[in-house]
Design a protein around this motif. Structure first.
Motif, PDB file in Angstrom:
ATOM      1  N   ASP A   1       0.827  -1.205   0.110  1.00 48.37           N
ATOM      2  CA  ASP A   1      -0.059  -0.252  -0.012  1.00 48.37           C
ATOM      3  C   ASP A   1       0.878   1.135  -0.265  1.00 48.37           C
ATOM      4  N   LEU A   2       0.403   2.525  -0.195  1.00 50.15           N
ATOM      5  CA  LEU A   2       1.147   3.633  -0.374  1.00 50.15           C
ATOM      6  C   LEU A   2       0.901   4.485   0.799  1.00 50.15           C
ATOM      7  N   ASP A   3      -0.342   5.063   1.174  1.00 49.16           N
ATOM      8  CA  ASP A   3      -0.889   6.190   1.937  1.00 49.16           C
ATOM      9  C   ASP A   3      -0.681   5.298   3.674  1.00 49.16           C
ATOM     10  N   ASN A   4       0.348   6.026   4.328  1.00 51.43           N
ATOM     11  CA  ASN A   4       0.424   5.427   5.801  1.00 51.43           C
ATOM     12  C   ASN A   4       1.154   3.967   5.847  1.00 51.43           C
ATOM     13  N   THR A   5       1.508   3.618   4.685  1.00 48.33           N
ATOM     14  CA  THR A   5       2.627   2.527   4.543  1.00 48.33           C
ATOM     15  C   THR A   5       3.864   2.784   4.177  1.00 48.33           C
TER      16      THR A   5
END
Length: 163
Positions: A13-17
């Protein structure tokens, strides 16, 4: 049937990962939510060291795939951000611009499609509902708990299907 001659997949994942969205959370705390501003600020996200390190280390044994709830219209910004952070190259799966289903549905659908042809070694994601559903479906999950939680983002992911 999976192709055992190819490297397994590590799905991130991207956001907050990988990307710290804390500086843009305020766009989700207003009504109506300022989605365009929220996503427009994504190129300024600082990287999350724990996630970036895990992606780089995983690239030694796996093909990296990025799976985000970001809309397709932000592909260029997303690709530029990934390159600027020195993250491994990999396919980027984004939601269509009109898709408002919760991330737990869209991401699980993509994971199952990926798993039809390849071993999915792991999914790395911060969204607890995505992680729960992926585990129930038999995927190995690494829960990205290294970013500050945002109630506004969690609600948006589940109710508005925007990220």
């Amino acid at each position: 049937m999976t192709d055992s001659s190819k490297l397994p997949l590590a799905v991130f994942d991207l956001d907050n990962t990988l990307a710290d969205t804390a500086h843009r959370q305020h766009f989700l705390e207003v009504r109506p939510r300022a989605w365009d501003a929220f996503f427009a600020a994504a190129p300024q996200d600082p990287p999350l060291a724990e996630g970036v390190t895990l992606a780089v280390e995983s690239a030694r044994a796996c093909e990296i795939v990025y799976l985000t709830g970001r809309p397709e219209r932000y592909r260029r910004d997303t690709l530029e951000w990934l390159a600027a952070q020195g993250l491994p190259e990999g396919r980027v799966h984004m939601r269509s611009n009109a898709d408002r289903r919760p991330a737990r549905f869209t991401k699980l659908e993509t994971l199952r499609r990926l798993a039809r042809g390849r071993e999915v070694r792991m999914l790395v994601d911060d969204d607890e509902l995505v992680c729960d559903d992926a585990e129930r479906a038999g995927f190995t999950v690494v829960r990205a708990r290294w970013a500050a939680k945002s109630a506004a983002l969690e609600e948006a992911q589940e109710r508005e299907g925007r990220t």
